[in-house]
Design a protein around this motif. Structure first.
Motif, PDB file in Angstrom:
ATOM      1  N   PRO A   1      34.741 -24.799   1.909  1.00 45.54           N
ATOM      2  CA  PRO A   1      34.531 -25.245   0.529  1.00 45.54           C
ATOM      3  C   PRO A   1      33.510 -26.370   0.452  1.00 45.54           C
ATOM      4  O   PRO A   1      33.277 -27.110   1.416  1.00 45.54           O
ATOM      5  CB  PRO A   1      35.915 -25.741   0.120  1.00 45.54           C
TER       6      PRO A   1
ATOM      7  N   GLY B   1      30.990 -22.363   0.102  1.00 46.11           N
ATOM      8  CA  GLY B   1      30.720 -22.972  -1.191  1.00 46.11           C
ATOM      9  C   GLY B   1      29.439 -23.778  -1.160  1.00 46.11           C
ATOM     10  O   GLY B   1      29.175 -24.491  -0.185  1.00 46.11           O
TER      11      GLY B   1
ATOM     12  N   GLY C   1      30.732 -24.379  -5.419  1.00 47.70           N
ATOM     13  CA  GLY C   1      31.749 -25.394  -5.225  1.00 47.70           C
ATOM     14  C   GLY C   1      32.843 -24.971  -4.268  1.00 47.70           C
ATOM     15  O   GLY C   1      32.593 -24.529  -3.150  1.00 47.70           O
ATOM     16  N   ASP C   2      34.080 -25.099  -4.711  1.00 47.26           N
ATOM     17  CA  ASP C   2      35.233 -24.690  -3.912  1.00 47.26           C
ATOM     18  C   ASP C   2      35.637 -23.285  -4.348  1.00 47.26           C
ATOM     19  O   ASP C   2      36.230 -23.104  -5.416  1.00 47.26           O
ATOM     20  CB  ASP C   2      36.389 -25.662  -4.135  1.00 47.26           C
TER      21      ASP C   2
ATOM     22  N   LEU D   1      39.164 -22.395  -5.829  1.00 47.41           N
ATOM     23  CA  LEU D   1      39.630 -22.933  -7.113  1.00 47.41           C
ATOM     24  C   LEU D   1      39.149 -22.009  -8.220  1.00 47.41           C
ATOM     25  O   LEU D   1      37.986 -22.081  -8.635  1.00 47.41           O
ATOM     26  CB  LEU D   1      39.096 -24.354  -7.321  1.00 47.41           C
TER      27      LEU D   1
ATOM     28  N   ASP E   1      27.427 -26.803  -2.940  1.00 44.24           N
ATOM     29  CA  ASP E   1      27.956 -28.022  -3.542  1.00 44.24           C
ATOM     30  C   ASP E   1      27.551 -28.160  -5.004  1.00 44.24           C
ATOM     31  O   ASP E   1      26.359 -28.203  -5.335  1.00 44.24           O
ATOM     32  CB  ASP E   1      27.457 -29.227  -2.757  1.00 44.24           C
TER      33      ASP E   1
ATOM     34  N   VAL F   1      32.141 -29.398  -2.729  1.00 46.06           N
ATOM     35  CA  VAL F   1      32.692 -30.115  -3.881  1.00 46.06           C
ATOM     36  C   VAL F   1      32.685 -29.177  -5.075  1.00 46.06           C
ATOM     37  O   VAL F   1      31.660 -28.588  -5.426  1.00 46.06           O
ATOM     38  CB  VAL F   1      31.864 -31.371  -4.183  1.00 46.06           C
ATOM     39  N   SER F   2      33.841 -29.023  -5.705  1.00 44.22           N
ATOM     40  CA  SER F   2      33.942 -28.128  -6.858  1.00 44.22           C
ATOM     41  C   SER F   2      33.299 -28.755  -8.082  1.00 44.22           C
ATOM     42  O   SER F   2      33.088 -29.979  -8.150  1.00 44.22           O
ATOM     43  CB  SER F   2      35.404 -27.811  -7.165  1.00 44.22           C
TER      44      SER F   2
ATOM     45  N   HIS G   1      26.402 -26.836   3.441  1.00 45.23           N
ATOM     46  CA  HIS G   1      27.161 -27.195   4.629  1.00 45.23           C
ATOM     47  C   HIS G   1      26.265 -27.062   5.857  1.00 45.23           C
ATOM     48  O   HIS G   1      25.538 -26.076   6.009  1.00 45.23           O
ATOM     49  CB  HIS G   1      28.378 -26.261   4.749  1.00 45.23           C
TER      50      HIS G   1
END
Length: 438
Positions: free
Chosen positions: A111, A20, A89-90, A93, A22, A113-114, A29
């Motif tokens: 993941p 994901g 994001g995630d 989700l 961010d 941050v969604s 990441h």
């Protein structure tokens, strides 16, 4: 017991690594770079591929239709070529993880941050009790009805199913909408608006909508009935036992088909618990659906639909009965929108229902209801001479009709400790179901 060793989180030799990016605008990441450095295949949207250092020797697939990407990923897994999928994001989700798992691909997920978490953070709001729903690639109505039913909802949107459409559908419900555009980019904008402002605005994609209310009354008075309780809504974690993923709600902790003593009512003008049990079952209320309760009386049927997660709109011509509905909704900690007026005239302009309970009114009311083409119509009749015309009207409108007469006898005490059976009035319950295209 065998001790389970933790998996290496970013081992590129195991299937597909889904990473994901961010939504809050943080750097990728830290382990992404070494994974990309060994990747033979990188899959992602054009903006994601442009945001990361894809190695020169890696094949890339720009996401549009998913099928070509799935085919390439399956080939990479079979050939043990390290593959990376970039997502927003995630990705677990309402994201690509579900589709990749359905395709049988072995996955590792990292993941970020969604967009939902980022939107709540921008608003400075806690969201442990929020419902998260999506209108992306789906019918908007379930997400809209979740916003009508619950005090705090995050909606993932899509072009044509975004803030403007949600705002138009929430006019009449006292909500505030926070529209978060382009989260994590230089173009990020956060707007706190009313439903009317959202409906008349122009919004940039992608955006996330948070629907919320502060100290919401248990009953939302229609413009024709401005008086409303000021009681605060319950904690959405526990209210009605709702689940938050567009699935049917769990059973409320206090049950349903509650005894009449659990409701305020006048002169026993209330749907009896035995009848109410069947009526609610036939209406099939759940999160994402809108139920009309026409001729609501005490509001018991609508309230029990709300306990099961549905958005509820009660129509009642008697202002005193409206006050009773407000009191009962407050006592059961659910939200009901009340329209004070006489059906069928009061039904004009109301949002389209998924199911309707007709607890009062004549053939003109039933005709107006079926004219709105809800999936299900349920009505109760005490007078037998009204049954055949009602069945005929439903069938003529294309509904399949089922009917039952309910006649309950309740235990009643006699002097000296004996017990007898006391009969309640028999009631005919009719259910009309319209076959909807799949």
């Amino acid at each position: 017991m065998t001790r389970m060793e933790p998996a290496t989180p970013m081992d590129p030799g195991v299937g597909v690594t889904v990473v994901g990016l961010d939504a809050a605008g943080a750097p990728p990441h830290p382990a992404l770079a070494p994974v990309l450095a060994t990747a033979g295949l990188v899959v992602g949207a054009a903006r994601h591929l442009a945001a990361v250092p894809v190695p020169a020797g890696a094949d890339t697939v720009t996401l549009g239709p998913l099928a070509p990407a799935l085919h390439c990923l399956a080939d990479a897994v079979a050939a043990r070529v390290p593959a990376v999928v970039l997502a927003s994001g995630d990705p677990g989700l309402f994201g690509i993880v579900r589709r990749l798992r359905a395709a049988g691909l072995p996955l590792r997920v990292v993941p970020a941050v969604s967009s939902v978490a980022a939107a709540f953070a921008r608003a400075g709001l806690p969201w442990d009790g929020a419902a998260v729903v999506t209108a992306h690639g789906r019918d908007l109505r379930p997400a809209l009805n979740a916003c009508r039913a619950l005090p705090l909802v995050a909606v993932l949107t899509a072009p044509g199913a975004g803030a403007a459409e949600l705002g138009a559908g929430l006019i009449g419900w006292p909500r505030r909408l926070l529209v978060a555009e382009h989260l994590g980019t230089d173009a990020e904008r956060i707007h706190d608006v009313t439903p009317v402002q959202a409906a008349t605005g122009t919004w940039a994609d992608p955006h996330v909508v948070l629907s919320r209310t502060d100290a919401e009354p248990a009953v939302l008075a229609d413009a024709a009935s401005p008086q409303a309780s000021a009681d605060a809504v319950p904690d959405p974690v526990t209210a009605g036992g709702m689940r938050v993923d567009n699935q049917p709600a769990a059973a409320p902790a206090g049950g349903w088909a509650l005894p009449e003593i659990r409701y305020a009512h006048r002169d026993s003008m209330i749907t009896k618990s035995e009848v109410r049990a069947l009526v609610v079952a036939r209406l099939r209320p759940r999160l994402g659906r809108l139920v009309w309760d026409v001729g609501a009386g005490s509001g018991s049927v609508g309230i029990e639909c709300a306990l099961l997660g549905a958005a509820v709109l009660a129509v009642e011509q008697d202002p005193e009965a409206g006050a009773t509905i407000r009191a009962n909704a407050t006592a059961h900690a659910v939200t009901v929108r009340l329209v004070t007026g006489r059906a069928p005239e009061a039904l004009a302009g109301l949002p389209e229902p998924d199911a309707v309970f007709v607890g009062g009114g004549g053939a003109d009311v039933l005709a107006a209801v079926v004219g709105r083409r809800p999936e299900r119509v349920v009505l109760t009749l005490a007078a037998l001479d009204r049954v055949a015309p009602a069945v005929g009207l439903l069938r003529a409108a294309g509904y399949t009709v089922e009917g039952s007469q309910l006649s309950a006898a309740r235990l009643a005490d006699l002097p000296g400790g004996s017990i007898r059976l006391a009969a309640t009035n028999p009631v005919v319950v009719l259910t009309g179901e319209r076959q909807c295209p799949t």
